[in-house]
Design a protein around this motif. Sequence first.
Motif, PDB file in Angstrom:
ATOM      1  N   VAL A 177       0.551  11.660  -9.796  1.00 11.67           N
ATOM      2  CA  VAL A 177      -0.221  12.906  -9.657  1.00 11.67           C
ATOM      3  C   VAL A 177       0.694  14.109  -9.812  1.00 11.67           C
ATOM      4  O   VAL A 177       0.364  15.100 -10.482  1.00 11.67           O
ATOM      5  CB  VAL A 177      -0.985  12.929  -8.320  1.00 11.67           C
ATOM      6  CG1 VAL A 177      -1.550  14.307  -8.043  1.00 11.67           C
ATOM      7  CG2 VAL A 177      -2.078  11.895  -8.324  1.00 11.67           C
ATOM      8  N   SER A 178       1.869  14.027  -9.234  1.00 10.69           N
ATOM      9  CA  SER A 178       2.825  15.135  -9.326  1.00 10.69           C
ATOM     10  C   SER A 178       3.257  15.347 -10.773  1.00 10.69           C
ATOM     11  O   SER A 178       3.309  16.487 -11.261  1.00 10.69           O
ATOM     12  CB  SER A 178       4.028  14.841  -8.442  1.00 10.69           C
ATOM     13  OG  SER A 178       5.018  15.827  -8.636  1.00 10.69           O
ATOM     14  N   LEU A 179       3.558  14.263 -11.478  1.00  9.58           N
ATOM     15  CA  LEU A 179       3.958  14.385 -12.876  1.00  9.58           C
ATOM     16  C   LEU A 179       2.805  14.913 -13.736  1.00  9.58           C
ATOM     17  O   LEU A 179       2.998  15.774 -14.603  1.00  9.58           O
ATOM     18  CB  LEU A 179       4.433  13.036 -13.416  1.00  9.58           C
ATOM     19  CG  LEU A 179       5.808  12.564 -12.931  1.00  9.58           C
ATOM     20  CD1 LEU A 179       6.094  11.159 -13.442  1.00  9.58           C
ATOM     21  CD2 LEU A 179       6.887  13.512 -13.391  1.00  9.58           C
ATOM     22  N   CYS A 180       1.596  14.408 -13.494  1.00 11.24           N
ATOM     23  CA  CYS A 180       0.429  14.895 -14.258  1.00 11.24           C
ATOM     24  C   CYS A 180       0.171  16.369 -14.004  1.00 11.24           C
ATOM     25  O   CYS A 180      -0.147  17.128 -14.922  1.00 11.24           O
ATOM     26  CB  CYS A 180      -0.804  14.064 -13.895  1.00 11.24           C
ATOM     27  SG  CYS A 180      -0.748  12.405 -14.583  1.00 11.24           S
ATOM     28  N   THR A 181       0.305  16.781 -12.751  1.00 12.61           N
ATOM     29  CA  THR A 181       0.108  18.193 -12.410  1.00 12.61           C
ATOM     30  C   THR A 181       1.154  19.061 -13.105  1.00 12.61           C
ATOM     31  O   THR A 181       0.847  20.134 -13.646  1.00 12.61           O
ATOM     32  CB  THR A 181       0.169  18.393 -10.887  1.00 12.61           C
ATOM     33  OG1 THR A 181      -0.768  17.522 -10.274  1.00 12.61           O
ATOM     34  CG2 THR A 181      -0.116  19.817 -10.499  1.00 12.61           C
ATOM     35  N   ALA A 227       3.728   5.688  -5.615  1.00 15.87           N
ATOM     36  CA  ALA A 227       3.637   5.734  -7.079  1.00 15.87           C
ATOM     37  C   ALA A 227       2.498   6.634  -7.518  1.00 15.87           C
ATOM     38  O   ALA A 227       2.612   7.397  -8.492  1.00 15.87           O
ATOM     39  CB  ALA A 227       3.442   4.316  -7.620  1.00 15.87           C
ATOM     40  N   LEU A 228       1.381   6.560  -6.794  1.00 12.58           N
ATOM     41  CA  LEU A 228       0.250   7.431  -7.109  1.00 12.58           C
ATOM     42  C   LEU A 228       0.600   8.898  -6.891  1.00 12.58           C
ATOM     43  O   LEU A 228       0.262   9.758  -7.717  1.00 12.58           O
ATOM     44  CB  LEU A 228      -0.961   7.032  -6.260  1.00 12.58           C
ATOM     45  CG  LEU A 228      -2.251   7.784  -6.551  1.00 12.58           C
ATOM     46  CD1 LEU A 228      -2.720   7.510  -7.969  1.00 12.58           C
ATOM     47  CD2 LEU A 228      -3.314   7.420  -5.554  1.00 12.58           C
ATOM     48  N   ALA A 229       1.311   9.198  -5.818  1.00 16.37           N
ATOM     49  CA  ALA A 229       1.732  10.576  -5.551  1.00 16.37           C
ATOM     50  C   ALA A 229       2.673  11.060  -6.640  1.00 16.37           C
ATOM     51  O   ALA A 229       2.584  12.208  -7.108  1.00 16.37           O
ATOM     52  CB  ALA A 229       2.383  10.663  -4.182  1.00 16.37           C
ATOM     53  N   LEU A 275       0.833  -1.202   0.000  1.00 18.62           N
ATOM     54  CA  LEU A 275       0.000   0.000   0.000  1.00 18.62           C
ATOM     55  C   LEU A 275       0.869   1.253   0.000  1.00 18.62           C
ATOM     56  O   LEU A 275       0.570   2.232  -0.694  1.00 18.62           O
ATOM     57  CB  LEU A 275      -0.939  -0.016   1.205  1.00 18.62           C
ATOM     58  CG  LEU A 275      -1.972   1.103   1.223  1.00 18.62           C
ATOM     59  CD1 LEU A 275      -2.874   1.054   0.013  1.00 18.62           C
ATOM     60  CD2 LEU A 275      -2.760   1.080   2.499  1.00 18.62           C
ATOM     61  N   GLY A 276       1.974   1.231   0.696  1.00 17.07           N
ATOM     62  CA  GLY A 276       2.874   2.384   0.733  1.00 17.07           C
ATOM     63  C   GLY A 276       3.496   2.649  -0.614  1.00 17.07           C
ATOM     64  O   GLY A 276       3.624   3.800  -1.064  1.00 17.07           O
TER      65      GLY A 276
END
Length: 123
Positions: A20-24, A15-17, A9-10
């Motif tokens: 999201v950071s790259l997409c932003t 990876a999700l963070a 989960l970590g």
Amino acid sequence: MLFDPTVTLGNLLAALALLVSLCTTVFAWFASRRSNVEARFERVDERFKEGSDRMDRQEGRIARVEQSVQSLPSKDDLHQIELTLANVAGTMQRMEAVMEGNQKIMSRLETVVTRHEDHLLNK
């Protein structure tokens, strides 16, 4: 630091963070680039509008100058005026000669009239 290939989960949240950071970042780059391009296009449109207005004013001025030039006398007109003035000068010289002849005739006539007066008065 060791890489742990297990899915936890970590790791999923990390990876999700990261995603999201790259997409932003990508979204921000495209959004700012698009607004900058729109602003540049607006400035270019303003410059085209100013240039178009300036060309319209220039076209009006050129049309007025063309109309003024068309109303000016041509070289043929000026030549005709020159010929007419030469003709008038010749006519004036002939009139001057006639007037001078009339003046001489009048002076002789005055002499004759004066002699007749003297003859009639002294008779």
